[in-house]
Design a protein around this motif. Structure first.
Motif: not given
Length: 228
Positions: A2-16
Motif C-alpha cells: 500500500x503506497x502513501x500519498x507522498x508516493x503516488x505517481x501519475x497513472x498516465x505514465x504507465x503508458x509511457x
C-alpha cells in the motif's frame, strides 16, 4: 503493498513506461516534455472527453467525464476520460451503488486514443490501471474496459484478465523503483523512436553507447597504461 500519498505517481505514465522507460524517466523524473503532431492531436481528442461539465444519461447509461481516480495498491493517480455506468438488474460482485442515484450499476471505463490500435500493450495497460483504480474506489469487479480510437472511430473491448493485471502491477512496481532511484536509463533504440515527441531531447543514438562511470574510468585507466 500500500503506497502513501507522498508516493503516488501519475497513472498516465504507465503508458509511457510500457512504450519506453527512458521516455517515462525524461518526463516524470527529469520533468521534460516536447510536443509533436501526435501529442497535439491527442490533446484535441481529449478536450471534449475530459470536460467534467458534460454529463449524459442515455438508454440506461450514465456517463461521467474527467473522473479523478486513484489506487493505493498501484500507487497511481489520474483522470479517467469517460466512465460509463449501466443499469443492472441483480446485485453481484460486478455491480455497485452510486451516490444520488438509485439502483445497481455496472462500471466500464472508456479511454480515448488518437490513431488506431497499437501492436504493443501501452494502451491496454493504461486502461487496466484505470480499472484497478475504479475497482478499489468503488468496491466492484470490472470485467472489461473499452478503447476508442479516433482514426477508426471504433471502440475496442479489452478483457481485463489476470495476465494483464499482473503486467500492470509489475510495471507500476518498476515505475516506483526507478522513481526512487532517480535514474534515467539509456535508450533502447528502435523504430518507436521515430514517433516519439521526445526524440530530440532523448538523443537515443548517443545514449545507446552508454557506459557506467565505473566502466568508463576502468577503460580510461587501461588506455593510459597502454600508452606509457
Amino acid at each position: 503493498m500500500i503506497y502513501s500519498e507522498d508516493d503516488i505517481l501519475m497513472l498516465s505514465g504507465i503508458q509511457h513506461f510500457a512504450f519506453c522507460k527512458r521516455q517515462w524517466a525524461l518526463i516524470h523524473i527529469e520533468q521534460l516534455w516536447a510536443e509533436n503532431e501526435r501529442t497535439v492531436e491527442g490533446h484535441f481528442l481529449h478536450k471534449r472527453a475530459d470536460n467534467p461539465f458534460i454529463s449524459e444519461n442515455r438508454n440506461g447509461i450514465r456517463v461521467a467525464r474527467a473522473m479523478p481516480i486513484i489506487s493505493y495498491t498501484l500507487g497511481l493517480r489520474g483522470i479517467a476520460d469517460v466512465v460509463e455506468f449501466s443499469e443492472a438488474e441483480y446485485e453481484s460482485q460486478f455491480t455497485t451503488r452510486l451516490n444520488n442515484y438509485q439502483g445497481l450499476w455496472k462500471v466500464t471505463p472508456v479511454e480515448y486514443k488518437r490513431g488506431k490500435p497499437k501492436k504493443d500493450d501501452r494502451d491496454t495497460v493504461q486502461l487496466c490501471a484505470q480499472v484497478i483504480c475504479l475497482e478499489e474506489m468503488m468496491k466492484v469487479k470490472i470485467e472489461f474496459g473499452e478503447l476508442y480510437y479516433a482514426q477508426t472511430k471504433h471502440r475496442q473491448r479489452i478483457e481485463i484478465d489476470e495476465k494483464l493485471r499482473i503486467r500492470v502491477y509489475s510495471l507500476a512496481e518498476k515505475m516506483h523503483e526507478m522513481f526512487r532511484e532517480g535514474i534515467t536509463p539509456p535508450a533502447e533504440v528502435g523504430k518507436h523512436c521515430s514517433i516519439c515527441s521526445m526524440v530530440d531531447l532523448c538523443q537515443p543514438r548517443l545514449t545507446k553507447k552508454y557506459r557506467s562511470v565505473a566502466n568508463y574510468i576502468r577503460s580510461a585507466f587501461l588506455e593510459s597504461e597502454e600508452t606509457e
